[in-house]
Design a protein around this motif. Structure first.
Motif, PDB file in Angstrom:
ATOM      1  N   ARG A 143     -32.658  -0.616  36.347  1.00 38.90           N
ATOM      2  CA  ARG A 143     -31.652  -1.573  35.875  1.00 38.90           C
ATOM      3  C   ARG A 143     -30.490  -1.656  36.852  1.00 38.90           C
ATOM      4  O   ARG A 143     -29.886  -2.729  37.023  1.00 38.90           O
ATOM      5  CB  ARG A 143     -31.160  -1.170  34.484  1.00 38.90           C
ATOM      6  CG  ARG A 143     -30.312  -2.230  33.800  1.00 38.90           C
ATOM      7  CD  ARG A 143     -31.123  -3.487  33.514  1.00 38.90           C
ATOM      8  NE  ARG A 143     -30.298  -4.518  32.895  1.00 38.90           N
ATOM      9  CZ  ARG A 143     -30.754  -5.707  32.511  1.00 38.90           C
ATOM     10  NH1 ARG A 143     -32.033  -6.009  32.683  1.00 38.90           N
ATOM     11  NH2 ARG A 143     -29.952  -6.594  31.952  1.00 38.90           N
ATOM     12  N   SER A 148     -26.671 -10.788  45.483  1.00 34.39           N
ATOM     13  CA  SER A 148     -27.471 -11.909  45.991  1.00 34.39           C
ATOM     14  C   SER A 148     -26.634 -13.115  46.423  1.00 34.39           C
ATOM     15  O   SER A 148     -26.915 -13.723  47.466  1.00 34.39           O
ATOM     16  CB  SER A 148     -28.508 -12.336  44.957  1.00 34.39           C
ATOM     17  OG  SER A 148     -29.509 -11.348  44.819  1.00 34.39           O
ATOM     18  N   GLY A 164     -33.819  -7.681  42.921  1.00 35.46           N
ATOM     19  CA  GLY A 164     -33.758  -7.279  41.528  1.00 35.46           C
ATOM     20  C   GLY A 164     -35.050  -6.766  40.951  1.00 35.46           C
ATOM     21  O   GLY A 164     -35.079  -6.272  39.822  1.00 35.46           O
ATOM     22  N   GLN A 204     -27.875  -8.970  40.985  1.00 32.55           N
ATOM     23  CA  GLN A 204     -27.150 -10.098  40.404  1.00 32.55           C
ATOM     24  C   GLN A 204     -25.801 -10.314  41.100  1.00 32.55           C
ATOM     25  O   GLN A 204     -25.371 -11.456  41.308  1.00 32.55           O
ATOM     26  CB  GLN A 204     -26.915  -9.864  38.900  1.00 32.55           C
ATOM     27  CG  GLN A 204     -28.170  -9.608  38.095  1.00 32.55           C
ATOM     28  CD  GLN A 204     -29.275 -10.595  38.377  1.00 32.55           C
ATOM     29  OE1 GLN A 204     -29.115 -11.803  38.186  1.00 32.55           O
ATOM     30  NE2 GLN A 204     -30.405 -10.101  38.865  1.00 32.55           N
ATOM     31  N   GLU A 205     -25.151  -9.236  41.468  1.00 34.38           N
ATOM     32  CA  GLU A 205     -23.825  -9.341  42.063  1.00 34.38           C
ATOM     33  C   GLU A 205     -23.855  -9.498  43.584  1.00 34.38           C
ATOM     34  O   GLU A 205     -22.926 -10.072  44.165  1.00 34.38           O
ATOM     35  CB  GLU A 205     -22.985  -8.128  41.661  1.00 34.38           C
ATOM     36  CG  GLU A 205     -22.821  -8.026  40.141  1.00 34.38           C
ATOM     37  CD  GLU A 205     -21.688  -7.112  39.722  1.00 34.38           C
ATOM     38  OE1 GLU A 205     -20.921  -6.645  40.590  1.00 34.38           O
ATOM     39  OE2 GLU A 205     -21.574  -6.857  38.509  1.00 34.38           O
ATOM     40  N   PHE A 262     -31.457  -4.085  39.452  1.00 35.99           N
ATOM     41  CA  PHE A 262     -31.351  -5.445  38.923  1.00 35.99           C
ATOM     42  C   PHE A 262     -29.896  -5.901  38.871  1.00 35.99           C
ATOM     43  O   PHE A 262     -29.561  -7.015  39.294  1.00 35.99           O
ATOM     44  CB  PHE A 262     -31.967  -5.492  37.522  1.00 35.99           C
ATOM     45  CG  PHE A 262     -31.827  -6.823  36.841  1.00 35.99           C
ATOM     46  CD1 PHE A 262     -32.678  -7.877  37.148  1.00 35.99           C
ATOM     47  CD2 PHE A 262     -30.827  -7.030  35.905  1.00 35.99           C
ATOM     48  CE1 PHE A 262     -32.538  -9.116  36.518  1.00 35.99           C
ATOM     49  CE2 PHE A 262     -30.674  -8.262  35.278  1.00 35.99           C
ATOM     50  CZ  PHE A 262     -31.533  -9.311  35.587  1.00 35.99           C
ATOM     51  N   ALA A 263     -29.027  -5.038  38.362  1.00 39.89           N
ATOM     52  CA  ALA A 263     -27.611  -5.389  38.237  1.00 39.89           C
ATOM     53  C   ALA A 263     -26.973  -5.608  39.601  1.00 39.89           C
ATOM     54  O   ALA A 263     -26.207  -6.573  39.797  1.00 39.89           O
ATOM     55  CB  ALA A 263     -26.868  -4.299  37.468  1.00 39.89           C
ATOM     56  N   CYS A 264     -27.280  -4.728  40.554  1.00 42.98           N
ATOM     57  CA  CYS A 264     -26.732  -4.890  41.904  1.00 42.98           C
ATOM     58  C   CYS A 264     -27.204  -6.200  42.521  1.00 42.98           C
ATOM     59  O   CYS A 264     -26.440  -6.884  43.222  1.00 42.98           O
ATOM     60  CB  CYS A 264     -27.134  -3.716  42.789  1.00 42.98           C
ATOM     61  SG  CYS A 264     -26.280  -2.172  42.412  1.00 42.98           S
TER      62      CYS A 264
END
Length: 282
Positions: free
Chosen positions: A190, A200, A253, A197-198, A193-195
């Motif tokens: 996760r 990309s 992600g 989102q911020e 994935f979170a990294c």
């Protein structure tokens, strides 16, 4: 194996590289000609985790022998200050960090093949064991990953480029069999994935890499080498292929499997085989 990708212009940082998958990744990046900074707590000049013999100096020499340029740096990846200092040093020394890999994992420390230091066996029901060891699993896996990510992100964002990889294990197919291990790996996935989102939107790719049952030094010492599906170099070659892929951002992600990437990019393990994606259970 196919010819290694060309990473001669890349500066890479591999955290948790004194042994295991981290060492395999460092070696594969060396095969591709990269400059590789290898870091961990185990050093010839100081204490070694779990009293093991492997060190970051060994790994740096392995990078050199493979064809890259190895540099070692002693770092406690559970310390925010230490990680920040490491990244600042690398940026001053090399000017940038193109690839950063978190392969830090201390969840197996003290495990003798049957029981953990608290006496619990792998897979002991959660209600029959203390929750206290979970802090070690979380603090020696997902947390170091977060510390490395926040330390390297500013330089990568400024450069509008970079690959940030978290070595983990895919939890999507099902339960991994041990509550602490499963939660730690799910958190790492996760985090990737979170990294993503911020990062990309800034041209930086974050993802997780899931090896199979790896024939690490610890696995061999515990007598489980015959059960392993691949060497540490397999995941390393997967990471090197990702680092050379100009379209790697399309995989941001995701939790990517070494076996799937071998089929996609055409690399092999150290023995020339190409193990398929590893599956838990029968």
């Amino acid at each position: 194996m196919s010819r290694p990708p060309d990473l001669r212009t890349k500066v890479c940082l591999v955290a948790g590289a004194s042994r295991g998958v981290g060492r395999g990744i460092a070696r594969a990046l060396g095969e591709a000609g990269a400059t590789v900074v290898v870091t961990a707590r185990s050093s010839e000049a100081g204490p070694r985790t779990d009293g093991r013999r492997e060190t970051i100096e060994d790994t740096a020499r392995i990078v050199d022998a493979a064809g890259g340029r190895g540099h070692h740096y002693l770092c406690d990846h559970t310390s925010e200050r230490a990680v920040d200092t490491l990244v600042h040093w690398a940026l001053r020394r090399f000017g940038r960090i193109d690839v950063a890999v978190s392969s830090v994992w201390g969840g197996g420390e003290g495990y003798d093949g049957e029981r953990y230091p608290d006496g619990a066996a792998w897979g002991t029901p959660f209600w029959r064991r203390s929750a206290e060891p979970f802090s070690e699993f979380f603090g020696s896996g997902p947390y170091p990953g977060l510390l490395l990510a926040r330390a390297v992100a500013p330089a990568m964002v400024a450069a509008k480029a970079g690959l940030l990889a978290f070595i983990s294990f895919d939890t999507a197919p099902g339960y991994l069999g041990d509550v602490f291990y499963d939660l730690a790996k799910a958190t790492t996935n996760r985090l990737a994935f979170a990294c993503a989102q911020e990062l990309s939107p800034h041209g930086v790719t974050a993802l997780a890499l899931s090896p199979g049952f790896v024939r690490t030094e610890r696995v061999l010492d515990l007598g489980h080498g015959d059960l392993a599906t691949e060497s540490p170099l397999y995941a390393g070659r997967a990471l090197a292929a990702l680092a050379a892929d100009p379209d790697v951002a399309a995989q941001a992600g995701q939790v990517l499997h070494a076996g799937d990437l071998a089929a996609r990019y055409g690399f092999t393990d150290a023995d020339g085989t190409q193990p398929a994606r590893f599956h838990i259970g029968p």
